[in-house]
Write an enzyme that holds these catalytic residues in place. Structure first.
Site, PDB file in Angstrom:
ATOM      1  N   HIS A 167      19.978  -0.160  18.753  1.00  0.00           N
ATOM      2  CA  HIS A 167      20.884   0.352  19.777  1.00  0.00           C
ATOM      3  C   HIS A 167      20.650   1.844  20.006  1.00  0.00           C
ATOM      4  O   HIS A 167      20.018   2.526  19.201  1.00  0.00           O
ATOM      5  CB  HIS A 167      22.345   0.131  19.369  1.00  0.00           C
ATOM      6  CG  HIS A 167      22.822  -1.269  19.583  1.00  0.00           C
ATOM      7  ND1 HIS A 167      22.529  -2.293  18.709  1.00  0.00           N
ATOM      8  CD2 HIS A 167      23.561  -1.826  20.577  1.00  0.00           C
ATOM      9  CE1 HIS A 167      23.073  -3.418  19.145  1.00  0.00           C
ATOM     10  NE2 HIS A 167      23.705  -3.155  20.280  1.00  0.00           N
ATOM     11  N   LYS A 171      25.952   4.808  19.596  1.00  0.00           N
ATOM     12  CA  LYS A 171      26.746   3.716  19.033  1.00  0.00           C
ATOM     13  C   LYS A 171      27.245   4.129  17.655  1.00  0.00           C
ATOM     14  O   LYS A 171      26.459   4.485  16.780  1.00  0.00           O
ATOM     15  CB  LYS A 171      25.927   2.434  18.951  1.00  0.00           C
ATOM     16  CG  LYS A 171      26.708   1.233  18.441  1.00  0.00           C
ATOM     17  CD  LYS A 171      25.914  -0.055  18.588  1.00  0.00           C
ATOM     18  CE  LYS A 171      26.681  -1.239  18.009  1.00  0.00           C
ATOM     19  NZ  LYS A 171      27.983  -1.442  18.662  1.00  0.00           N
TER      20      LYS A 171
END
Length: 278
Positions: A167, A171
């Site tokens: 990601h 995040k």
């Protein structure tokens, strides 16, 4: 839908990347109306939600940092359908957000990950007692649901599997809720994976990833340039079978978000996972 009033929607985390995409999708949906936009970032206070989301026309919905007055306002609009709050905020805030929404009779659709199993159990109990629908969805991508179903099928034939999730570096939680959910789905197959061939030693703690149950390991990567990606890698003597899903744009999530908004109105309790409403 022609004879029904539109679904009133609150977007919490309105100035974030997922929040902006959700605002655009809700405004463009014929059966929905944007009733509130909430974000704690002071840079966006008072700004039109449509302007922040990049729409050509204003929505006349200003962004505020106060959630409860918006919940109360939407709950008081009795001529409308029950309201829905879409939450893309932060792991530290989402639990209280969901409880507040349910207390006002607003149906939460939660895309924020990071809730613990205990918190989810508590929210499920709260929603059931209130007879109020709530959806917690780690990943709104229909493609990811298909990957998970393919992984379940493959797990019948492979005894070794590991998960890699990648990601963007904004995040906050790791591993991702989607990776945890995928591991839980595989663990429910009733077998123990990855029986060690040798006694393993980690020279650096965590080098082999996190154990998610039944021997399944999850590895997390955080880098700028990534959005959301997941691999499920199965191994057997002489072969590797890899399933991978890549999100190149957040618009990929919007069909799932809109589906969840519509479906949560039909529920009387908490449901976890997009696959449960497809």
């Amino acid at each position: 839908m022609a004879n029904q009033t539109p679904i009133p929607v609150i977007v919490n985390g309105a100035a974030g990347k997922m929040g902006r995409e959700t605002i655009k999708a809700v405004v463009q949906a014929a059966d929905m109306t944007l009733m509130g936009a909430v974000d704690t970032n002071p840079e966006y206070q008072g700004k039109d939600a449509g302007e922040v989301a990049g729409l050509n026309e204003p929505t006349e919905v200003p962004i505020t940092d106060q959630l409860e007055p918006i919940l109360a306002y939407v709950a008081g609009e009795r001529h409308l359908q029950p309201g829905v709050m879409v939450d893309f905020t932060h792991p530290d805030a989402v639990y209280d957000n969901v409880r507040s929404a349910i207390a006002y009779g607003i149906r939460p659709v939660v895309g924020t990950t990071g809730l613990s199993s205990k918190q989810i159990e508590q929210l499920a109990d709260f929603a059931e007692k209130a007879s109020t629908g709530c959806l917690i969805i780690p990943n709104f991508s229909i493609g990811m649901v298909l990957l998970q179903q393919a992984a379940i099928a493959a797990s019948q034939y492979f005894d070794h599997v590991e998960i890699i999730e990648l990601h963007h570096n904004q995040k906050a939680d790791a591993p991702s809720g989607t990776a945890i959910q995928t591991a839980q789905m595989l663990a429910e197959m009733g077998k123990t994976f990855n029986q060690p061939a040798v006694k393993e030693t980690e020279k650096l703690p965590g080098a082999r990833g996190s154990l998610a149950g039944e021997g399944i390991r999850i590895h997390s990567v955080r880098l700028p340039g990534l959005i959301a990606h997941q691999e499920v890698i199965f191994g057997a003597p002489g072969q590797i079978y890899t399933l991978r899903h890549d999100t190149s744009d957040r618009t990929a999530y919007m069909p799932g978000v809109l589906l969840a908004i519509r479906k949560v109105l039909q529920l009387k309790s908490l449901v976890y996972g997009l696959e449960k409403i497809l």
